[in-house]
Design an enzyme around this catalytic site. Structure first.
Site, PDB file in Angstrom:
ATOM      1  N   GLU A 282       0.832  -1.201   0.000  1.00 52.16           N
ATOM      2  CA  GLU A 282       0.000   0.000   0.000  1.00 52.16           C
ATOM      3  C   GLU A 282       0.871   1.257   0.000  1.00 52.16           C
ATOM      4  O   GLU A 282       0.556   2.246  -0.664  1.00 52.16           O
ATOM      5  CB  GLU A 282      -0.913   0.037   1.229  1.00 52.16           C
ATOM      6  CG  GLU A 282      -1.951  -1.052   1.259  1.00 52.16           C
ATOM      7  CD  GLU A 282      -2.769  -0.988   2.526  1.00 52.16           C
ATOM      8  OE1 GLU A 282      -3.949  -0.592   2.439  1.00 52.16           O
ATOM      9  OE2 GLU A 282      -2.228  -1.311   3.597  1.00 52.16           O
TER      10      GLU A 282
ATOM     11  N   TYR B 159     -14.620  26.468  -1.015  1.00 50.92           N
ATOM     12  CA  TYR B 159     -14.406  25.025  -1.101  1.00 50.92           C
ATOM     13  C   TYR B 159     -13.219  24.658  -1.971  1.00 50.92           C
ATOM     14  O   TYR B 159     -12.718  23.539  -1.885  1.00 50.92           O
ATOM     15  CB  TYR B 159     -15.664  24.240  -1.489  1.00 50.92           C
ATOM     16  CG  TYR B 159     -16.432  24.732  -2.676  1.00 50.92           C
ATOM     17  CD1 TYR B 159     -16.001  24.510  -3.966  1.00 50.92           C
ATOM     18  CD2 TYR B 159     -17.636  25.397  -2.487  1.00 50.92           C
ATOM     19  CE1 TYR B 159     -16.730  24.948  -5.047  1.00 50.92           C
ATOM     20  CE2 TYR B 159     -18.377  25.834  -3.566  1.00 50.92           C
ATOM     21  CZ  TYR B 159     -17.920  25.612  -4.845  1.00 50.92           C
ATOM     22  OH  TYR B 159     -18.642  26.051  -5.915  1.00 50.92           O
TER      23      TYR B 159
ATOM     24  N   GLU C 263      -7.032   7.148   9.780  1.00 53.29           N
ATOM     25  CA  GLU C 263      -7.444   7.914  10.955  1.00 53.29           C
ATOM     26  C   GLU C 263      -6.490   9.087  11.183  1.00 53.29           C
ATOM     27  O   GLU C 263      -6.916  10.188  11.515  1.00 53.29           O
ATOM     28  CB  GLU C 263      -7.468   7.024  12.206  1.00 53.29           C
ATOM     29  CG  GLU C 263      -8.554   5.969  12.207  1.00 53.29           C
ATOM     30  CD  GLU C 263      -8.133   4.645  11.572  1.00 53.29           C
ATOM     31  OE1 GLU C 263      -7.260   4.631  10.672  1.00 53.29           O
ATOM     32  OE2 GLU C 263      -8.699   3.621  11.984  1.00 53.29           O
TER      33      GLU C 263
ATOM     34  N   LYS D 184     -10.983   4.165   1.519  1.00 54.31           N
ATOM     35  CA  LYS D 184      -9.980   3.442   0.730  1.00 54.31           C
ATOM     36  C   LYS D 184     -10.783   2.535  -0.203  1.00 54.31           C
ATOM     37  O   LYS D 184     -11.518   1.657   0.246  1.00 54.31           O
ATOM     38  CB  LYS D 184      -9.092   2.620   1.668  1.00 54.31           C
ATOM     39  CG  LYS D 184      -7.956   1.914   1.000  1.00 54.31           C
ATOM     40  CD  LYS D 184      -7.147   1.078   1.993  1.00 54.31           C
ATOM     41  CE  LYS D 184      -6.374   1.958   2.947  1.00 54.31           C
ATOM     42  NZ  LYS D 184      -5.375   1.171   3.727  1.00 54.31           N
TER      43      LYS D 184
END
Length: 122
Positions: free
Chosen positions: A25, A57, A76, A102
């Protein structure tokens, strides 16, 4: 007319990043979706039609892009950095809902994604 509550949001912004616990990953990377919803009073923007009195934004997107570019083992951690950066950049934001998905988690099965969702308050 009375404004009860208002939000500025980004929905499913797509990023290629290198977050994950597994070496593959971190080396190969993968796609992530990020959604953010900031609680902010937009009454001045309703009245004055000026981006300066609201949350831009485009700036929100760039904050998320910057934090997504920093590899982390855990989404996290990435979400926590995004939340901190948003609150620092926009003092008028009182709450932030943040979801990082993910798209291809290494779980040995088929799913539409896995990740974290945070509800942060100032």
């Amino acid at each position: 007319m009375k404004l009860e509550k208002s939000y500025i949001y980004l929905n499913d912004a797509r990023f290629y990043a290198y977050h994950g616990v597994l070496p593959q990953e971190q080396e190969v990377g993968q796609e992530f979706l990020v959604s953010a919803r900031a609680t902010i009073d937009v009454s001045a923007a309703i009245e004055h039609d000026m981006v300066e009195v609201t949350l831009d934004y485009g700036v929100l997107y760039n904050i998320i892009k910057r934090e997504m570019a920093i590899p982390s083992q855990l989404v996290e951690r990435v979400a926590g950095r995004v939340g901190e950066a948003v609150f620092n950049a926009f003092p008028q934001v009182t709450e932030l809902m943040l979801k990082i998905t993910k798209l291809n988690p290494p779980i040995g099965g088929d799913c539409a994604g896995a990740g974290v969702e945070l509800h942060l308050t100032r």
